[in-house]
Design a protein around this motif. Structure first.
Motif, PDB file in Angstrom:
ATOM      1  N   THR A  51       0.840  -1.211   0.000  1.00 47.02           N
ATOM      2  CA  THR A  51       0.000   0.000   0.000  1.00 47.02           C
ATOM      3  C   THR A  51       0.867   1.250   0.000  1.00 47.02           C
ATOM      4  O   THR A  51       0.511   2.269  -0.589  1.00 47.02           O
ATOM      5  N   TYR A  54       1.654   2.288  -3.548  1.00 42.52           N
ATOM      6  CA  TYR A  54       0.488   2.888  -4.194  1.00 42.52           C
ATOM      7  C   TYR A  54       0.268   4.311  -3.666  1.00 42.52           C
ATOM      8  O   TYR A  54      -0.074   5.230  -4.422  1.00 42.52           O
ATOM      9  N   ASN A  55       0.458   4.499  -2.380  1.00 41.84           N
ATOM     10  CA  ASN A  55       0.287   5.831  -1.802  1.00 41.84           C
ATOM     11  C   ASN A  55       1.310   6.816  -2.364  1.00 41.84           C
ATOM     12  O   ASN A  55       0.996   7.991  -2.609  1.00 41.84           O
ATOM     13  N   LEU A  58       0.078   7.771  -5.745  1.00 40.24           N
ATOM     14  CA  LEU A  58      -1.076   8.668  -5.606  1.00 40.24           C
ATOM     15  C   LEU A  58      -0.625  10.079  -5.236  1.00 40.24           C
ATOM     16  O   LEU A  58      -1.154  11.072  -5.732  1.00 40.24           O
ATOM     17  N   PHE A  76      -6.264   3.777  -7.689  1.00 41.36           N
ATOM     18  CA  PHE A  76      -6.903   3.390  -6.426  1.00 41.36           C
ATOM     19  C   PHE A  76      -7.706   2.099  -6.605  1.00 41.36           C
ATOM     20  O   PHE A  76      -7.672   1.195  -5.752  1.00 41.36           O
ATOM     21  N   MET A  79      -5.409  -0.946  -6.879  1.00 43.72           N
ATOM     22  CA  MET A  79      -4.880  -1.309  -5.569  1.00 43.72           C
ATOM     23  C   MET A  79      -5.872  -2.194  -4.827  1.00 43.72           C
ATOM     24  O   MET A  79      -5.504  -3.219  -4.235  1.00 43.72           O
ATOM     25  N   PRO A  86      -6.773   0.000   1.401  1.00 37.52           N
ATOM     26  CA  PRO A  86      -6.353   1.395   1.517  1.00 37.52           C
ATOM     27  C   PRO A  86      -6.373   1.840   2.982  1.00 37.52           C
ATOM     28  O   PRO A  86      -7.194   1.371   3.769  1.00 37.52           O
ATOM     29  N   SER A  90      -4.283   6.747   1.983  1.00 37.38           N
ATOM     30  CA  SER A  90      -4.716   6.442   0.609  1.00 37.38           C
ATOM     31  C   SER A  90      -5.920   7.297   0.236  1.00 37.38           C
ATOM     32  O   SER A  90      -5.965   7.898  -0.853  1.00 37.38           O
TER      33      SER A  90
END
Length: 521
Positions: A51, A54-55, A58, A76, A79, A86, A90
């Motif tokens: 995560t 991914y954050n 983002l 999002f 993910m 999330p 997130s």
């Protein structure tokens, strides 16, 4: 970027699990990172990344110069499809990315699914901290959805300054300054963002008095909330509109003392303020000091200032200098250029610039440019050519266009075209008695007294009343507003005594007013 791609190729050949350092390397590039490449790298990895990664992506998307809500939503969704949960960060980053996009800022209704995302947040069970609440309120507010933003604000138990600021900025941006002011006054504590949101809200809405008043209150209270570059860039246009050059000078001194004049937005606002307040030399001094920091707005403000002050040759020289340094003009630039031609009576040059917009710069003339051309031709006495241009316009002429033509007819005593212009103005602005007054004056100047009587009868039949004029005067850092026959000022008796004294002195010196075209009030 080449180094990152070489590392990626090495990991693929040797099966080395180095997705995290590689992605972090991509996102930390000093120039604009290749977000598409980073995103494809993340999605192509055989095992689900964390995560955290991914954050990070983002976050990079939210800071992008051209934020894409579709890419943020897609990331999002991917993910979640890969089984990653999330966390509060997130959601915060997703909402911030959507809020910073032009689509969110210009959104109307809930077409972007803001409510659905809010529901997903509640359903996920993720703790809703102040950061998540602030980002979601900001998203709703920038999308024009102030009612759900306020509900969320009221439901947030622990509201820090950022939560309050998001709601106040939303109201201010939406023009609801009464509610913005109520929340501002109710805040337990304020920071510079709180003050700046209210100042900029008043300034954007044309309520310049209130903008200056809030700024002076902020400045006077001192404390930690000291004006920053955004505050100054917000209040200086209000000073320009009010003609408050004294306050503008104090703001410039403050900006120089605190190292804020190097900000291009502050410098641009100073150029505009000095130009509108009549000090074109000071405007030019600030403009010249900017050097290579000048952007298109800087050039436009200076060209416009020179044009309005009648320095047409200097304005056109600056326009050519702008082209020489590689700055491409926009439609605002040409308004300034055409104004320069108008004030200088440069008809042929004005025509050249007008027709060059589309031919040389691929800019379609707007109604403002047609207005400048009508004014240019009208001042030169080319009234028939001005009327022909109006008839050829690809858009409907507005009251400014017809008003410019009527004004030119008044100057040159042209009755026939004046009647045509006035007939359109009576339909577009039935409340504006000034148009009837101008037409009546044109009739009077040509001895058509029966037509004067008809205009007066029309005004009496419709019971038109002219709006009271007013003016602003700056004195010792305060702005004073005066209406016709005003008695609301606390020192109005002293003011009228001074006016009576001035009037008596003028009469003693032999001043005789010209009453030929005077109309009864």
């Amino acid at each position: 970027m080449n180094e990152a791609k070489q590392i990626h190729a090495y990991t693929l050949r040797h099966g080395v699990e180095r997705i995290q350092p590689l992605l972090l390397r991509l996102l930390s590039l000093p120039d604009d990172p290749d977000l598409l490449y980073a995103s494809s790298l993340l999605h192509s990895h055989p095992s689900p990344p964390s995560t955290l990664l991914y954050n990070r992506l983002l976050h990079a998307l939210s800071l992008s110069p051209s934020p894409s809500p579709a890419r943020s939503l897609s990331l999002f969704s991917r993910m979640r499809r890969r089984g990653l949960l999330p966390n509060p960060l997130s959601f915060t980053l997703l909402f911030s990315s959507l809020a910073s996009s032009a689509a969110a800022a210009a959104g109307a209704g809930d077409g972007g699914g803001r409510g659905a995302l809010h529901a997903l947040l509640l359903k996920s069970g993720v703790p809703r901290d102040a950061f998540v609440a602030t980002a979601l309120i900001d998203l709703y507010a920038k999308s024009g959805l102030l009612a759900p933003a306020r509900r969320l604000f009221d439901e947030t138990p622990r509201r820090d300054v950022a939560v309050w600021n998001s709601m106040i900025a939303g109201y201010a941006r939406g023009g609801d300054l009464a509610r913005a002011g109520e929340l501002f006054d109710a805040m337990p504590e304020r920071n510079v963002v709180s003050w700046t949101s209210l100042v900029s809200g008043y300034a954007r809405s044309g309520r310049c008095e209130e903008a200056v008043r809030v700024f002076l209150r902020m400045w006077g209270e001192g404390g930690e909330a000291r004006p920053n570059e955004v505050t100054l860039a917000s209040v200086l246009p209000a000073c320009a509109s009010l003609g408050a050059m004294g306050l503008g000078e104090r703001i410039e001194r403050y900006a120089r003392e605190n190292g804020l004049v190097g900000n291009v937005f502050v410098s641009n606002a100073l150029v505009e303020m000095y130009a509108k307040c009549g000090s074109i030399e000071r405007a030019r001094r600030v403009f010249d000091e900017m050097g290579e920091r000048r952007n298109l707005c800087s050039w436009n403000s200076m060209i416009m200032g020179l044009a309005v002050h009648g320095r047409c040759r200097q304005a056109l020289e600056l326009f050519h200098e702008m082209l020489a340094v590689g700055i491409a003009p926009d439609d605002i630039t040409f308004v300034g250029v055409l104004l320069a031609c108008t004030h200088g009576g440069l008809v042929d040059q004005g025509k050249h610039f007008f027709y060059s917009m589309e031919r040389e710069f691929s800019l379609t003339p707007k109604i403002e440019h047609y207005g400048c051309m009508v004014d240019l031709l009208g001042r030169a006495g080319l009234l028939k050519e001005a009327y022909t241009l109006i008839k050829s316009m690809p858009m409907e002429p507005d009251s400014v266009i017809w008003g410019a033509l009527l004004g030119a007819c008044s100057f040159h005593g042209e009755v026939e075209i004046a009647e045509i212009a006035a007939s359109f103005l009576f339909k577009l602005e039935p409340w504006n008695t000034g148009n009837q007054v101008i037409l009546s004056n044109i009739y009077a100047s040509t001895g058509k007294w029966s037509s004067v009587a008809k205009v007066w009868k029309m005004m009496k039949d419709k019971q038109h009343k002219k709006s009271a004029g007013y003016s602003f005067i700056e004195l010792e850092g305060s702005i004073h507003k005066f209406l016709v026959e005003d008695t609301s000022h606390p020192r109005f008796e002293e003011i009228y005594e001074a006016l009576d004294e001035i009037t008596m002195t003028m009469k003693l010196l032999g001043y005789v007013p010209n009453l030929d075209l005077q109309m009864e009030s």
